[in-house]
Design a protein around this motif. Structure first.
Motif, mmCIF file in Angstrom:
data_model
loop_
_atom_site.group_PDB
_atom_site.id
_atom_site.type_symbol
_atom_site.label_atom_id
_atom_site.label_comp_id
_atom_site.label_asym_id
_atom_site.label_seq_id
_atom_site.Cartn_x
_atom_site.Cartn_y
_atom_site.Cartn_z
ATOM 1 N N LEU A 1 0.857 -1.186 0.000
ATOM 2 C CA LEU A 1 0.000 0.000 0.000
ATOM 3 C C LEU A 1 0.891 1.234 0.000
ATOM 4 N N GLU A 2 0.907 1.925 -1.128
ATOM 5 C CA GLU A 2 1.815 3.057 -1.306
ATOM 6 C C GLU A 2 0.988 4.314 -1.542
ATOM 7 N N ASP A 3 1.002 5.230 -0.572
ATOM 8 C CA ASP A 3 0.195 6.444 -0.712
ATOM 9 C C ASP A 3 0.635 7.467 0.329
ATOM 10 N N VAL A 4 0.080 8.658 0.203
ATOM 11 C CA VAL A 4 0.411 9.758 1.109
ATOM 12 C C VAL A 4 -0.170 9.480 2.490
ATOM 13 N N GLY B 1 -2.327 9.538 5.925
ATOM 14 C CA GLY B 1 -3.662 9.893 6.350
ATOM 15 C C GLY B 1 -4.812 9.421 5.492
ATOM 16 N N VAL B 2 -4.542 8.560 4.465
ATOM 17 C CA VAL B 2 -5.635 8.115 3.589
ATOM 18 C C VAL B 2 -6.173 6.744 3.987
ATOM 19 N N GLY B 3 -5.603 6.127 5.020
ATOM 20 C CA GLY B 3 -6.178 4.886 5.533
ATOM 21 C C GLY B 3 -5.427 3.627 5.199
ATOM 22 N N LYS B 4 -4.133 3.728 4.880
ATOM 23 C CA LYS B 4 -3.368 2.526 4.521
ATOM 24 C C LYS B 4 -3.352 1.532 5.676
ATOM 25 N N PHE C 1 5.905 -8.493 -4.079
ATOM 26 C CA PHE C 1 4.540 -8.028 -3.831
ATOM 27 C C PHE C 1 3.690 -8.282 -5.070
ATOM 28 N N MET C 2 2.585 -8.965 -4.866
ATOM 29 C CA MET C 2 1.698 -9.251 -5.987
ATOM 30 C C MET C 2 1.119 -7.973 -6.576
ATOM 31 N N MET C 3 0.715 -7.050 -5.696
ATOM 32 C CA MET C 3 0.086 -5.808 -6.139
ATOM 33 C C MET C 3 0.651 -4.614 -5.387
ATOM 34 N N ARG C 4 0.673 -3.496 -6.067
ATOM 35 C CA ARG C 4 0.890 -2.201 -5.419
ATOM 36 C C ARG C 4 -0.406 -1.418 -5.562
ATOM 37 N N LEU C 5 -0.969 -1.004 -4.432
ATOM 38 C CA LEU C 5 -2.242 -0.301 -4.434
ATOM 39 C C LEU C 5 -2.078 1.100 -3.874
ATOM 40 N N SER C 6 -2.774 2.044 -4.478
ATOM 41 C CA SER C 6 -2.842 3.412 -3.969
ATOM 42 C C SER C 6 -4.288 3.690 -3.613
ATOM 43 N N ILE C 7 -4.511 4.183 -2.410
ATOM 44 C CA ILE C 7 -5.879 4.413 -1.940
ATOM 45 C C ILE C 7 -6.429 5.732 -2.478
ATOM 46 N N GLY C 8 -5.629 6.790 -2.431
ATOM 47 C CA GLY C 8 -6.084 8.091 -2.916
ATOM 48 C C GLY C 8 -7.013 8.778 -1.938
ATOM 49 N N PRO D 1 -10.427 10.418 -0.580
ATOM 50 C CA PRO D 1 -11.833 10.069 -0.798
ATOM 51 C C PRO D 1 -12.583 11.212 -1.480
ATOM 52 N N SER D 2 -13.738 10.877 -2.065
ATOM 53 C CA SER D 2 -14.623 11.910 -2.594
ATOM 54 C C SER D 2 -15.199 12.703 -1.424
ATOM 55 N N PRO D 3 -15.738 13.900 -1.694
ATOM 56 C CA PRO D 3 -16.342 14.677 -0.590
ATOM 57 C C PRO D 3 -17.421 13.902 0.161
ATOM 58 N N GLU D 4 -18.254 13.145 -0.573
ATOM 59 C CA GLU D 4 -19.304 12.365 0.082
ATOM 60 C C GLU D 4 -18.703 11.269 0.957
ATOM 61 N N ALA D 5 -17.665 10.605 0.429
ATOM 62 C CA ALA D 5 -17.020 9.545 1.208
ATOM 63 C C ALA D 5 -16.323 10.113 2.438
ATOM 64 N N GLU D 6 -15.728 11.304 2.295
ATOM 65 C CA GLU D 6 -15.054 11.901 3.437
ATOM 66 C C GLU D 6 -16.048 12.305 4.521
ATOM 67 N N LEU D 7 -17.238 12.751 4.102
ATOM 68 C CA LEU D 7 -18.298 13.017 5.072
ATOM 69 C C LEU D 7 -18.696 11.736 5.799
ATOM 70 N N GLY D 8 -18.725 10.635 5.041
ATOM 71 C CA GLY D 8 -19.040 9.350 5.655
ATOM 72 C C GLY D 8 -17.990 8.938 6.671
ATOM 73 N N VAL D 9 -16.723 9.241 6.373
ATOM 74 C CA VAL D 9 -15.646 8.931 7.320
ATOM 75 C C VAL D 9 -15.844 9.704 8.618
ATOM 76 N N LEU D 10 -16.224 10.974 8.493
ATOM 77 C CA LEU D 10 -16.467 11.778 9.693
ATOM 78 C C LEU D 10 -17.621 11.199 10.512
ATOM 79 N N GLY D 11 -18.657 10.719 9.816
ATOM 80 C CA GLY D 11 -19.792 10.147 10.517
ATOM 81 C C GLY D 11 -19.457 8.846 11.205
ATOM 82 N N VAL D 12 -18.613 8.029 10.545
ATOM 83 C CA VAL D 12 -18.270 6.717 11.099
ATOM 84 C C VAL D 12 -17.242 6.837 12.216
ATOM 85 N N HIS D 13 -16.173 7.635 11.976
ATOM 86 C CA HIS D 13 -15.050 7.658 12.904
ATOM 87 C C HIS D 13 -15.003 8.916 13.768
ATOM 88 N N GLY D 14 -15.897 9.881 13.505
ATOM 89 C CA GLY D 14 -15.856 11.124 14.270
ATOM 90 C C GLY D 14 -16.128 10.921 15.750
#
Length: 324
Positions: free
Chosen positions: A51-54, A56-59, A176-183, A185-198
């Motif tokens: 999992l290769e990404d910046v 804070g995106v949830g790796k 490693f079989m795969m390299r994945l980047s999460i990226g 989230p969309s604004p709607e998904a980020e709102l969902g993250v706040l609702g779930v983990h806030g």
């Protein structure tokens, strides 16, 4: 091509359990279903994921949610510059009471191994994972010790923070079989993250929906998914095309061909098909092949990427007709 009734039943069970695990992870990991599916495909293909990404995106959250969804042994390794290879593989120590030597297993002896910030450890420590990832064994002082089934390494790394890091060597990346980047989230998904983990971390409450024994059975079911010879040839031609591309200095290895074939089987099974089609192979080409390529200096200076090369190869190599 015809399929046996029991084969269809096995694939149906595989798809149902796949969906259950995917849904379970999705309760705490919002908005990235495609990444979750690819990670599960790697698990059922006996592969490993980088999992290769910046930051804070949830790796790490994805890796932990995957591990908690399976009732099996899990170990986390925080890679640091002072981490020793023996911390990963284990050591042989002298037992004074018994008067002999005994093996003390390291952190790699688990079904799911979470390697956090793997590029913060030195090359010697990184290489301690090579044998385990490829052969599912660990050799210490001339004695080989087998690892259980399933065995999966989920490693994370930050591609933009380079101070104090050690780039993964090509031999390690190829494991490693795969390299994945999460990226992001969309604004709607980020709102969902706040609702779930806030209101707090929901990960500790996540319960397992399967166990190591069932995952081992699903891995065997994946191996029974049919792949026609024309599609096997298609895999070989795709991988060979990466080696012959003018912008590539080092193309994908035969290990990449195996990974692409195994992943296509798992993807077909997850979608309730007892046979592979060309679209399964094409869907996995980028995550399976792109991290294995080394571009020429000229291509890098021109701003080209391995993803560009894989996309071009997919457009150039003829696709077999039919499902095989």
């Amino acid at each position: 091509m015809t399929t046996e009734p029991h084969a269809d039943a096995a694939v149906t069970q595989l798809a149902e359990r796949f969906d259950a695990i995917e849904h379970n992870i999705g309760t705490v990991f919002e908005g990235k279903q495609d990444v979750v599916r690819l990670a599960l495909i790697a698990l059922l293909s006996e592969g490993h994921v980088l999992l290769e990404d910046v930051p804070g995106v949830g790796k790490t959250l994805l890796a932990k949610a995957l591990a908690r969804s399976i009732s099996c042994s899990v170990r986390r390794i925080q890679f640091t510059p002072d981490l020793l290879p023996s911390d990963i593989t284990g050591i042989t120590v002298y037992n004074q009471e018994r008067g002999d030597f005994e093996f003390k297993p390291g952190a790699v002896f688990a079904n799911i191994v979470l390697g956090d910030e793997i590029n913060r450890a030195g090359p010697k420590t990184q290489s301690a994972l090579l044998e385990a990832m490829e052969e599912h064994t660990v050799t210490v002082d001339g004695t080989s010790h087998g690892l259980g089934t399933p065995f999966m390494v989920v490693a994370t790394q930050n591609p933009i923070e380079l101070d104090g890091t050690y780039p993964l060597p090509e031999a390690q990346r190829d494991r490693f079989m795969m390299r994945l980047s999460i990226g992001y989230p969309s604004p709607e998904a980020e709102l969902g993250v706040l609702g779930v983990h806030g209101g707090g971390d929901r990960l500790p409450a996540l319960e397992a929906v399967t166990d190591a024994r069932e995952i081992a059975e699903l891995i065997e079911a994946v191996k029974a998914v049919h792949v026609d010879e024309s599609l096997q040839r298609y895999v070989v031609e795709l991988v060979r095309a990466t080696r012959e591309h003018g912008e590539v200095e080092l193309g994908a290895s035969p290990r990449a061909s195996l990974a692409l074939l195994r992943g296509a089987r798992a993807l077909a099974g997850a979608t309730r098909r007892p046979y592979v089609i060309a679209d399964d192979i094409k869907a996995l080409a980028l995550p399976v092949l792109s991290h294995r390529l080394v571009l020429t200096p000229e291509a890098q200076l021109a701003g080209r990427s391995s993803e560009h090369v894989i996309t071009a190869v997919l457009g150039d190599v003829p696709v077999p007709s039919g499902r095989g």
